[in-house]
Design an enzyme around this catalytic site. Sequence first.
Site, PDB file in Angstrom:
ATOM      1  N   LYS A  41       0.778  -1.225   0.256  1.00  0.00           N
ATOM      2  CA  LYS A  41      -0.208  -0.142   0.118  1.00  0.00           C
ATOM      3  C   LYS A  41       0.838   1.314   0.003  1.00  0.00           C
ATOM      4  CE  LYS A  41      -3.902  -2.073   2.359  1.00  0.00           C
ATOM      5  NZ  LYS A  41      -4.803  -2.013   3.514  1.00  0.00           N
TER       6      LYS A  41
ATOM      7  N   TYR B 228     -12.281  -2.142  -4.412  1.00  0.00           N
ATOM      8  CA  TYR B 228     -13.012  -2.168  -3.066  1.00  0.00           C
ATOM      9  C   TYR B 228     -14.424  -1.963  -2.751  1.00  0.00           C
ATOM     10  CZ  TYR B 228      -8.152  -1.934  -1.073  1.00  0.00           C
ATOM     11  OH  TYR B 228      -6.838  -2.381  -0.749  1.00  0.00           O
TER      12      TYR B 228
ATOM     13  N   ASN C  83      -1.717   0.082   7.016  1.00  0.00           N
ATOM     14  CA  ASN C  83      -1.236  -1.251   7.505  1.00  0.00           C
ATOM     15  C   ASN C  83      -0.220  -1.968   6.589  1.00  0.00           C
ATOM     16  OD1 ASN C  83      -3.164  -2.336   5.651  1.00  0.00           O
ATOM     17  ND2 ASN C  83      -4.757  -2.767   7.274  1.00  0.00           N
TER      18      ASN C  83
ATOM     19  N   HIS D  33      -2.112  -5.532   1.762  1.00  0.00           N
ATOM     20  CA  HIS D  33      -3.280  -6.067   1.462  1.00  0.00           C
ATOM     21  C   HIS D  33      -3.228  -7.445   0.871  1.00  0.00           C
ATOM     22  CE1 HIS D  33      -7.408  -7.106   0.040  1.00  0.00           C
ATOM     23  NE2 HIS D  33      -6.816  -7.486  -1.250  1.00  0.00           N
TER      24      HIS D  33
ATOM     25  N   GLU E  36      -9.275 -10.496  -7.791  1.00  0.00           N
ATOM     26  CA  GLU E  36      -8.365  -9.438  -7.451  1.00  0.00           C
ATOM     27  C   GLU E  36      -7.142  -9.487  -8.550  1.00  0.00           C
ATOM     28  OE1 GLU E  36      -9.226  -8.412  -2.752  1.00  0.00           O
ATOM     29  OE2 GLU E  36      -7.677  -9.680  -3.316  1.00  0.00           O
TER      30      GLU E  36
END
Length: 140
Positions: free
Chosen positions: A11, A51, A114, A117, A128
């Site tokens: 990310k 998302y 975080n 993913h 995905e």
Amino acid sequence: MAIERTFSMIKPDATRRNLTGAITAMLEEAGLRVVASKRVWMSRREAEGFYAVHKERPFFDELCEFMSSGPTVVQVLEGENAIAKNREVMGATNPADAADGTIRKVHARSIGENSVHGSDAPATAAQEIKYWFSDIEVVG
């Protein structure tokens, strides 16, 4: 055990801190192999599409804004039980709850930032992967 493929993303919070190599090394050290990888700066529209499953959740707008705020590295990983292995190596979403030595324990700044993913199931992984890669880009 089965060889499978999963989707992984590094990310914007991690790419800003130049952690792409360190995170990829942790994945590879865990026995996962990168069979596709590219750096992308997703648009807001791409983030909303990726998302979409979270569209009704209260964090959706903030998530899409964050994910389109800088480059990400999207990857396809391959290995024995790759989905479970990737999730194990990533650690809990909240870095405070993540096991020692996991990506999120070592590199994440918060629940929102975080660092990574990863797909949670075979169907999600397939979806995905197809979102970011054509068949000719995944070479194992």
